[in-house]
Design a protein around this motif. Structure first.
Motif, PDB file in Angstrom:
ATOM      1  N   UNK A  43      13.783   7.037  29.297  1.00  0.00           N
ATOM      2  CA  UNK A  43      13.743   6.768  30.665  1.00  0.00           C
ATOM      3  C   UNK A  43      12.808   7.891  31.294  1.00  0.00           C
ATOM      4  N   UNK A  44      12.284   7.874  32.397  1.00  0.00           N
ATOM      5  CA  UNK A  44      11.554   8.577  33.428  1.00  0.00           C
ATOM      6  C   UNK A  44      12.832   9.222  34.141  1.00  0.00           C
ATOM      7  N   UNK A  66       9.787  14.673  34.403  1.00  0.00           N
ATOM      8  CA  UNK A  66      10.221  14.869  33.069  1.00  0.00           C
ATOM      9  C   UNK A  66      10.582  13.235  32.689  1.00  0.00           C
ATOM     10  N   UNK A  67      11.007  13.133  31.283  1.00  0.00           N
ATOM     11  CA  UNK A  67      11.637  11.939  30.945  1.00  0.00           C
ATOM     12  C   UNK A  67      12.548  12.358  29.687  1.00  0.00           C
ATOM     13  N   UNK A  68      13.422  11.481  29.603  1.00  0.00           N
ATOM     14  CA  UNK A  68      14.431  11.631  28.478  1.00  0.00           C
ATOM     15  C   UNK A  68      14.317  10.629  27.507  1.00  0.00           C
ATOM     16  N   UNK A  69      14.761  11.055  26.276  1.00  0.00           N
ATOM     17  CA  UNK A  69      14.617  10.225  24.974  1.00  0.00           C
ATOM     18  C   UNK A  69      15.855  10.428  24.246  1.00  0.00           C
TER      19      UNK A  69
ATOM     20  N   UNK B 213      13.774   0.679  27.738  1.00  0.00           N
ATOM     21  CA  UNK B 213      13.394   1.158  28.717  1.00  0.00           C
ATOM     22  C   UNK B 213      13.441   1.194  30.037  1.00  0.00           C
ATOM     23  N   UNK B 214      13.207   2.610  30.545  1.00  0.00           N
ATOM     24  CA  UNK B 214      13.758   2.401  32.123  1.00  0.00           C
ATOM     25  C   UNK B 214      12.735   3.349  32.702  1.00  0.00           C
ATOM     26  N   UNK B 220       6.361   3.176  32.793  1.00  0.00           N
ATOM     27  CA  UNK B 220       6.535   4.129  32.145  1.00  0.00           C
ATOM     28  C   UNK B 220       5.408   4.890  31.572  1.00  0.00           C
ATOM     29  N   UNK B 221       4.642   3.832  31.223  1.00  0.00           N
ATOM     30  CA  UNK B 221       3.285   4.428  30.612  1.00  0.00           C
ATOM     31  C   UNK B 221       2.425   4.969  31.718  1.00  0.00           C
ATOM     32  N   UNK B 222       2.185   4.214  32.832  1.00  0.00           N
ATOM     33  CA  UNK B 222       1.834   5.007  33.836  1.00  0.00           C
ATOM     34  C   UNK B 222       2.174   6.121  34.209  1.00  0.00           C
ATOM     35  N   UNK B 223       3.534   6.414  34.352  1.00  0.00           N
ATOM     36  CA  UNK B 223       4.183   7.544  34.500  1.00  0.00           C
ATOM     37  C   UNK B 223       3.622   8.729  33.493  1.00  0.00           C
ATOM     38  N   UNK B 224       3.632   8.451  32.305  1.00  0.00           N
ATOM     39  CA  UNK B 224       3.527   9.358  31.409  1.00  0.00           C
ATOM     40  C   UNK B 224       2.121   9.781  30.991  1.00  0.00           C
ATOM     41  N   UNK B 225       0.907   8.655  31.161  1.00  0.00           N
ATOM     42  CA  UNK B 225      -0.232   8.904  30.765  1.00  0.00           C
ATOM     43  C   UNK B 225      -1.016  10.254  31.494  1.00  0.00           C
ATOM     44  N   UNK B 226      -0.850  10.123  32.913  1.00  0.00           N
ATOM     45  CA  UNK B 226      -1.435  11.372  33.394  1.00  0.00           C
ATOM     46  C   UNK B 226      -0.792  12.801  33.034  1.00  0.00           C
TER      47      UNK B 226
END
Lengths: 133, 294
Positions: A43-44, A66-69, B213-214, B220-226
């Motif tokens: 989750x973001x 951040x995000x949590x895993x 996934x949340x 989520x991918x859009x958030x993480x890529x940058x």
């Protein structure tokens, strides 16, 4: 009672690495709690306060970007910045808040506006968490 | 034959140089330890990021995220060049700059306009001298690296890429392989190549299947890529800083050794010169006495 391994990692260091009873994370879709044996989750997180209890005593951690895993009884939180409440530099946060407020009051181009607002939010959150300790 | 005083002065001078190079060597080694520790602390973060992103990317097949998509028409290229601020570290900066210029020429041959974004004064000076346009430059920041710096550099190129002002972005930095080996490395930042899942084939793949996934995978991918771009830039910065100190240590170690060598030869010369002058004085005296006796 089983415990949950919590790791809070930033680019500069590992902020928290502990066996905890429970964690509450500030997810983008709302706060969620993580107990041991939680289902695998990615989750973001938004800028906010991560709370965990260890032997009944709660600790607050400031989290930003951040995000949590959650996987296999390990909760890993990757954040651009993270500070345990006790380590928050209130003077710096206060200064950051004033700076951001000033910038917002002055007004300017749109891009600065979004950034100043995010900075303001971070500073406010830091101060709020610092008051919890 | 140089005079005795000249040789003496030269020896003192070289001795002073040696003191400086030795001090620089020790400062570099202390700083290297710090830089290495930072890389060590950053590794878990970077590693985890890679894993998560690889996992996520394999889930979301064929996305059209702007940072992943290749631009059809390639006209503008940016090179993020990471060098040190100061010299006196052997050929370290020279190598990185040479690699960057070579890449720049190659891109120009492909018909692209090349611009530079520089971190570190040496790279900036070199890019400016070779007549390349600078997107941004950050000088005097290698000593106080933080994620915010990587963040702002990455933000800049991401923004350029999203607004179609840039069609390709490369990162050139000094990789820290070992104490004695710091080769320059070029890495394509954008369009982003998603990391390959390394060990996801084995038992991990099965365990990771029922992930929740949340928010949704794409978001989520859009958030993480940058952020992954920032992570890579930060890695480049940390590596360059560690490499710089390692290179300086080696260079200063060499310089100190050369100083020692020079002092040895000069001391030999000094003794010879002294001996020569004593001999000629003796000849004078003996010659004089002989003349009186005669």
């Amino acid at each position: 009672m089983s415990t949950l391994q919590l790791e809070v990692v930033t680019p500069d260091k590992t902020v928290v690495s502990a066996e905890v009873d429970m964690t509450v994370c500030p997810g983008v879709m709302g706060e969620f709690g993580v107990l041991p044996h939680h289902v695998s989750l990615l989750s973001a997180l938004k800028t906010g306060c991560l709370r965990y209890t260890q032997n009944g005593t709660p600790t607050h951690v400031f989290i930003s970007g951040g995000f949590a895993d959650v996987n296999n009884k390990v909760l890993t939180v990757l954040a651009e910045s993270a500070e345990v409440a006790a380590d928050i530099d209130t003077a710096r946060a206060e200064a950051a808040r004033e700076r951001a407020e000033k910038r917002l009051a002055e007004g300017g181009e749109n891009i600065d506006h979004a950034r100043a607002e995010a900075a303001l939010q971070r500073a406010m959150m830091r101060l709020q968490i610092a008051n919890l300790r | 034959m140089p005079s005795l005083k000249d040789v003496k002065m030269k020896i003192v001078g070289v001795g002073k140089t040696k003191q400086i190079t030795k001090a620089m060597n020790m400062v570099a080694s202390a700083k290297l330890r710090g830089a290495q520790a930072r890389i060590e602390r950053f590794r878990p973060y970077a590693g985890k990021y890679r894993d998560v992103l690889a996992e996520l990317a394999s889930k979301v097949e064929g996305t059209s995220h702007p940072l992943l998509a290749e631009h059809e028409e390639k006209k503008n290229c940016a090179i993020v060049l990471v060098t040190s601020d100061r010299g006196l570290c052997g050929s370290f900066n020279g190598n990185i700059i040479a690699a960057a210029l070579k890449l720049a020429r190659q891109k120009q041959d492909e018909g692209m306009k090349v611009r530079f974004a520089c971190v570190g004064r040496k790279g900036r000076d070199a890019a400016a001298k070779n007549g390349y346009e600078l997107l941004t430059s950050y000088g005097d920041r290698m000593g106080s690296l933080d994620f915010a710096l990587a963040s702002s550099v990455a933000q800049e190129v991401i923004h350029g890429y999203e607004t179609l002002e840039l069609d390709e972005v490369w990162l050139v930095y000094g990789e820290f392989v070992s104490m004695g080996h710091q080769p320059p490395r070029s890495l394509r930042l954008l369009p982003l190549a998603t990391p390959e899942a390394e060990e996801a084939e084995g038992e991990a793949a099965g365990a990771r299947c029922e992930y929740v996934y949340e928010p949704q995978e794409e978001q989520l991918l859009a958030e993480l890529l940058p952020r992954y771009v920032k992570v890579q830039v930060y890695r480049g910065l940390l590596d360059t800083s560690a490499s710089e100190h390692a290179a300086r240590m080696a260079a200063m170690d060499n310089a100190t050794r050369n100083c020692n060598e020079m002092i040895n030869t000069l001391t030999l010369l000094y003794n010879k010169t002294r001996q020569a002058s004593i001999t000629s004085e003796l000849i004078d005296i003996v010659g004089g006495a002989e003349a009186l006796n005669g």
